[in-house]
Design an enzyme around this catalytic site. Sequence first.
Site, PDB file in Angstrom:
ATOM      1  N   GLU A  16       0.851  -1.091   0.155  1.00 20.16           N
ATOM      2  CA  GLU A  16       0.036  -0.065   0.179  1.00 20.16           C
ATOM      3  C   GLU A  16       0.899   1.256  -0.033  1.00 20.16           C
ATOM      4  OE1 GLU A  16      -3.591  -0.333   2.639  1.00 20.16           O
ATOM      5  OE2 GLU A  16      -2.409  -2.284   3.066  1.00 20.16           O
ATOM      6  N   SER A 190      -6.822  -2.798   2.071  1.00 23.82           N
ATOM      7  CA  SER A 190      -7.061  -2.078   0.899  1.00 23.82           C
ATOM      8  C   SER A 190      -7.381  -3.274  -0.188  1.00 23.82           C
ATOM      9  CB  SER A 190      -6.116  -1.138   0.443  1.00 23.82           C
ATOM     10  OG  SER A 190      -5.742  -0.193   1.400  1.00 23.82           O
ATOM     11  N   ASN A 313     -16.861  -6.449   9.276  1.00 26.54           N
ATOM     12  CA  ASN A 313     -16.047  -6.969   8.284  1.00 26.54           C
ATOM     13  C   ASN A 313     -14.345  -6.897   8.784  1.00 26.54           C
ATOM     14  OD1 ASN A 313     -14.849  -8.007   5.737  1.00 26.54           O
ATOM     15  ND2 ASN A 313     -15.019  -5.912   4.922  1.00 26.54           N
ATOM     16  N   SER A 325     -10.937   8.912   0.287  1.00 27.45           N
ATOM     17  CA  SER A 325     -11.031   7.937   1.472  1.00 27.45           C
ATOM     18  C   SER A 325     -12.237   8.242   2.333  1.00 27.45           C
ATOM     19  CB  SER A 325      -9.939   8.209   2.152  1.00 27.45           C
ATOM     20  OG  SER A 325      -8.879   7.473   1.095  1.00 27.45           O
TER      21      SER A 325
END
Length: 364
Positions: A16, A190, A313, A325
Amino acid sequence: MSKIKVGLLFGGKSSEHEVSLQSAKNIMEAIDHDTYDVTLVGIDKQGNWHLNNNTGYLINEDDPKLVELNKTDQNIAVVPGREKDQILNINSSEALDQLDVIFPILHGPLGEDGSVQGMLRMANIPYVGPNVLSSAVCMDKDITKKLLQASGFEVANWITVKKAKKHPSFDEVSEKLGTPFFIKPANQGSSVGVSKVKTEQEYVEGLKQALLYDHKVLLEETVVGREVECAVLGNDNPEASLPGEILPNGDFYSYETKYIDENGAVLKIPADLSDEWEKNVQEQSIKAFEVLECQGLARVDFFMKEDGSLVINEVNTLPGFTKISMYPKLWEVSGIPYPKLIEKLIGLAMDRHKEDMMLKNSVD
């Protein structure tokens, strides 16, 4: 009044890396430069720390696919155990100006997993974000699930697979989890290395791909529901933002959708929820934040079923801070604009450090 000296730590060795570069760029554009004196420290993909200028620190800065760290000939190192002058310029052996706080906007392994947090704690430097324990726990999706499940939260059914152990067959997995199911590296964020599989061939290929990123992989059932996220902010008395909803235009909320394609998903903020369901999301977000010992910030991601029940999650302790974001967008709609959010996060970091310094480290 003198400015607060902030070290912005970005880049890193994880997959990332480019996301972190984008986050750093957006923070630099939003931070109040009349209040904060920012020192940029970019970490390249080999793990070298570069002292960067406040301009020209990124190459191809406007292209998220091609953005790169502009490496410099000024490398630095952190020296634990000192009361001050903890950061040295390797080339000159001179100490940098004393930093009041570090903002480690590092996503993924070796930045979000407690590694940097532990180093900064040893160096006695305040830093933004959760501590070593919660950073490590929340980075590992397998451990996160176990702790949340033990605390009464509903999580998606899963099977843990390790590289060195025998892997279950596609038939064994589909019998337990159904199809399609997801394959996820345990310690990535991500959506890196994530695949949605329906066939045995996709399973073999997806497992091989995920194991390139981690030694441990989760096989996870597909939960049918709305993707709802909530931002949490605070230390001992955390607050939750208004929830938002992700409406991906693709098969799922992929890396490309999150950080590259601005039209890859619709972020509906606030989410279209009843007052009761909205309150439940906020309460469950704060509870998860506290169960996992988070401090400073986190984004809690849910699947909301048709009856309004929630399946957690993941809990992300250093969520993306790019212009598309979810974390900063949630707080902006909730009444805290981007520059003020940065200010609050820095304040929370410095407050926690002061409390840490009041703890005794010797026995009378």
